[in-house]
Scaffold this motif. Structure first.
Motif, PDB file in Angstrom:
ATOM      1  N   LEU A  12       2.669-118.401 -28.959  1.00  0.00           N
ATOM      2  CA  LEU A  12       2.192-118.250 -27.472  1.00  0.00           C
ATOM      3  C   LEU A  12       0.898-118.910 -27.484  1.00  0.00           C
ATOM      4  N   ALA A  13       0.607-119.411 -26.374  1.00  0.00           N
ATOM      5  CA  ALA A  13      -0.674-120.111 -25.958  1.00  0.00           C
ATOM      6  C   ALA A  13      -1.575-118.803 -25.295  1.00  0.00           C
ATOM      7  N   GLN A  14      -2.634-118.939 -25.399  1.00  0.00           N
ATOM      8  CA  GLN A  14      -3.527-117.866 -24.756  1.00  0.00           C
ATOM      9  C   GLN A  14      -3.276-117.517 -23.232  1.00  0.00           C
ATOM     10  N   GLU A  15      -3.080-118.696 -22.425  1.00  0.00           N
ATOM     11  CA  GLU A  15      -2.785-118.426 -21.242  1.00  0.00           C
ATOM     12  C   GLU A  15      -1.288-117.970 -21.135  1.00  0.00           C
ATOM     13  N   GLU A  16      -0.656-118.019 -21.755  1.00  0.00           N
ATOM     14  CA  GLU A  16       0.856-117.356 -21.610  1.00  0.00           C
ATOM     15  C   GLU A  16       0.825-115.871 -22.150  1.00  0.00           C
ATOM     16  N   LEU A  17      -0.184-115.742 -23.259  1.00  0.00           N
ATOM     17  CA  LEU A  17      -0.125-114.220 -23.886  1.00  0.00           C
ATOM     18  C   LEU A  17      -0.929-113.328 -22.896  1.00  0.00           C
ATOM     19  N   ALA A  18      -1.751-113.914 -22.032  1.00  0.00           N
ATOM     20  CA  ALA A  18      -2.708-113.211 -21.326  1.00  0.00           C
ATOM     21  C   ALA A  18      -2.262-112.032 -20.433  1.00  0.00           C
ATOM     22  N   PRO A  19      -1.087-112.396 -19.644  1.00  0.00           N
ATOM     23  CA  PRO A  19      -0.429-111.415 -18.692  1.00  0.00           C
ATOM     24  C   PRO A  19       0.210-110.421 -19.541  1.00  0.00           C
ATOM     25  N   LEU A  20       0.643-110.642 -20.751  1.00  0.00           N
ATOM     26  CA  LEU A  20       1.389-109.752 -21.402  1.00  0.00           C
ATOM     27  C   LEU A  20       0.345-108.395 -22.154  1.00  0.00           C
ATOM     28  N   VAL A  21      -0.946-108.781 -21.952  1.00  0.00           N
ATOM     29  CA  VAL A  21      -1.867-107.822 -22.540  1.00  0.00           C
ATOM     30  C   VAL A  21      -3.000-107.425 -21.840  1.00  0.00           C
ATOM     31  N   THR A  22      -3.108-107.616 -20.648  1.00  0.00           N
ATOM     32  CA  THR A  22      -4.035-107.565 -19.856  1.00  0.00           C
ATOM     33  C   THR A  22      -4.204-106.424 -19.089  1.00  0.00           C
ATOM     34  N   SER A  23      -2.968-105.706 -18.580  1.00  0.00           N
ATOM     35  CA  SER A  23      -3.023-104.881 -17.759  1.00  0.00           C
ATOM     36  C   SER A  23      -3.126-103.202 -18.157  1.00  0.00           C
ATOM     37  N   THR A  24      -3.794-102.396 -17.532  1.00  0.00           N
ATOM     38  CA  THR A  24      -3.932-101.262 -17.950  1.00  0.00           C
ATOM     39  C   THR A  24      -2.591-100.296 -17.409  1.00  0.00           C
ATOM     40  N   ASP A  25      -1.551-100.817 -16.878  1.00  0.00           N
ATOM     41  CA  ASP A  25      -0.521 -99.961 -16.359  1.00  0.00           C
ATOM     42  C   ASP A  25       0.657-100.081 -17.346  1.00  0.00           C
ATOM     43  N   PRO A  26       1.165 -99.182 -17.910  1.00  0.00           N
ATOM     44  CA  PRO A  26       2.182 -99.403 -18.870  1.00  0.00           C
ATOM     45  C   PRO A  26       3.396 -99.919 -18.425  1.00  0.00           C
ATOM     46  N   GLU A  27       3.538 -99.464 -17.103  1.00  0.00           N
ATOM     47  CA  GLU A  27       4.914 -99.982 -16.381  1.00  0.00           C
ATOM     48  C   GLU A  27       4.976-101.487 -15.899  1.00  0.00           C
ATOM     49  N   VAL A  28       3.901-101.778 -15.651  1.00  0.00           N
ATOM     50  CA  VAL A  28       3.625-103.340 -15.218  1.00  0.00           C
ATOM     51  C   VAL A  28       3.738-104.204 -16.620  1.00  0.00           C
ATOM     52  N   LEU A  29       3.196-103.681 -17.809  1.00  0.00           N
ATOM     53  CA  LEU A  29       3.221-104.377 -19.236  1.00  0.00           C
ATOM     54  C   LEU A  29       4.573-104.249 -19.505  1.00  0.00           C
ATOM     55  N   HIS A  30       5.271-103.085 -19.294  1.00  0.00           N
ATOM     56  CA  HIS A  30       6.741-103.328 -19.633  1.00  0.00           C
ATOM     57  C   HIS A  30       7.504-104.061 -18.937  1.00  0.00           C
ATOM     58  N   ARG A  31       7.354-104.359 -17.726  1.00  0.00           N
ATOM     59  CA  ARG A  31       8.162-105.210 -16.954  1.00  0.00           C
ATOM     60  C   ARG A  31       7.786-106.748 -17.408  1.00  0.00           C
ATOM     61  N   ARG A  32       6.522-106.950 -17.565  1.00  0.00           N
ATOM     62  CA  ARG A  32       6.030-108.187 -18.145  1.00  0.00           C
ATOM     63  C   ARG A  32       6.727-108.628 -19.448  1.00  0.00           C
ATOM     64  N   TRP A  33       6.764-107.837 -20.236  1.00  0.00           N
ATOM     65  CA  TRP A  33       7.451-108.094 -21.591  1.00  0.00           C
ATOM     66  C   TRP A  33       8.846-108.149 -21.413  1.00  0.00           C
ATOM     67  N   LEU A  34       9.436-107.465 -20.817  1.00  0.00           N
ATOM     68  CA  LEU A  34      11.085-107.292 -20.475  1.00  0.00           C
ATOM     69  C   LEU A  34      11.549-108.697 -19.979  1.00  0.00           C
ATOM     70  N   THR A  35      10.928-108.937 -18.803  1.00  0.00           N
ATOM     71  CA  THR A  35      11.257-110.405 -18.102  1.00  0.00           C
ATOM     72  C   THR A  35      10.580-111.552 -18.701  1.00  0.00           C
ATOM     73  N   SER A  36       9.954-111.435 -19.786  1.00  0.00           N
ATOM     74  CA  SER A  36       9.235-112.810 -20.359  1.00  0.00           C
ATOM     75  C   SER A  36      10.028-113.656 -21.365  1.00  0.00           C
ATOM     76  N   GLU A  37      10.331-114.762 -20.665  1.00  0.00           N
ATOM     77  CA  GLU A  37      10.999-115.695 -21.558  1.00  0.00           C
ATOM     78  C   GLU A  37      10.074-116.224 -22.733  1.00  0.00           C
ATOM     79  N   THR A  38       8.753-116.443 -22.249  1.00  0.00           N
ATOM     80  CA  THR A  38       7.787-116.926 -23.265  1.00  0.00           C
ATOM     81  C   THR A  38       7.777-116.117 -24.366  1.00  0.00           C
ATOM     82  N   ALA A  39       7.735-114.778 -24.201  1.00  0.00           N
ATOM     83  CA  ALA A  39       7.626-113.793 -25.525  1.00  0.00           C
ATOM     84  C   ALA A  39       8.797-113.738 -26.161  1.00  0.00           C
ATOM     85  N   SER A  40       9.916-114.374 -25.643  1.00  0.00           N
ATOM     86  CA  SER A  40      11.122-114.430 -26.707  1.00  0.00           C
ATOM     87  C   SER A  40      11.115-115.535 -27.791  1.00  0.00           C
ATOM     88  N   ARG A  41       9.970-116.386 -27.679  1.00  0.00           N
ATOM     89  CA  ARG A  41       9.799-117.551 -28.240  1.00  0.00           C
ATOM     90  C   ARG A  41       9.127-117.212 -29.410  1.00  0.00           C
TER      91      ARG A  41
END
Length: 203
Positions: A12-41
């Protein structure tokens, strides 16, 4: 297969990874990982393409959330909801899975046809993970009390057969997501607002 190094296609490029690790809200992070197609790669190793970093991350979060709620591993189950009714709510990629089958932090796979949750308090068809952590995905899938897939088509019969032989949970779940994408069934469900509430009945 040449045996050559697979290269960087699964990173993953840095700009793709950033949204997956920058929030402090666990439910926000969960949603981002769960719905991320880039993380699937992203695989944990280029030599093992189904060592899904996305699914491992979601599984780790689900286990930790259950442990914090007081459950031991032997009390945990894999809860699987089939796509019955989900396609009507999610007619195309870009929409959310049924809110009532997505549990914040604990849902580890959400596609329009199959939603999988690791929980100590299942409310639907579920099978216990086992007494200790192990490569047990095929065993758990085979113990589900209700068949989670409509196997009226060749494609879904093949998918079901593979899930009855794949041992690693992360491999099995990433396989489901990839098959859904390949068959045009929708990948990990996505939404234009990745930070909106997922719904569900909480933890």
């Amino acid at each position: 297969m040449t045996g050559e190094f697979a290269g960087d296609s699964g990173t993953l490029a840095q700009e793709e990874l950033a949204p997956l690790v920058t929030s402090t809200d666990p439910e926000v992070l969960h949603r981002r990982w769960l719905t991320s197609e880039t993380a699937s790669r992203c695989s944990e190793s280029p030599f093992y393409p189904y060592t899904s970093a996305k699914i491992h991350t979601l599984l780790t979060a689900a286990l930790l959330d259950n442990y914090r709620a007081g459950y031991d591993f032997h009390e945990l189950s894999l809860e699987v909801h089939s796509g019955t009714g989900i396609d009507a709510v999610c007619p195309a990629p870009g929409t959310l899975a049924r809110a009532d089958v997505v549990t914040p932090i604990r849902t580890v796979l959400a596609t329009p046809r199959v939603t999988v949750t690791v929980t100590g308090d299942p409310s639907g068809p579920a099978a216990q993970l086992g007494t200790v952590p192990a490569r047990c995905s095929a065993d758990v899938w085979g113990r589900l009390p209700a068949h989670p897939l409509d196997v009226s088509t060749h494609a879904t019969r093949v998918l079901d057969a593979q899930l009855r032989r794949i041992r690693a949970v992360s491999t099995a779940l990433q396989y489901v997501e990839d098959v859904h994408r390949w068959r045009g069934w929708g990948a990990a469900v996505t939404d234009t607002n990745a930070d909106a509430p997922l719904g569900g009945d909480g933890r």
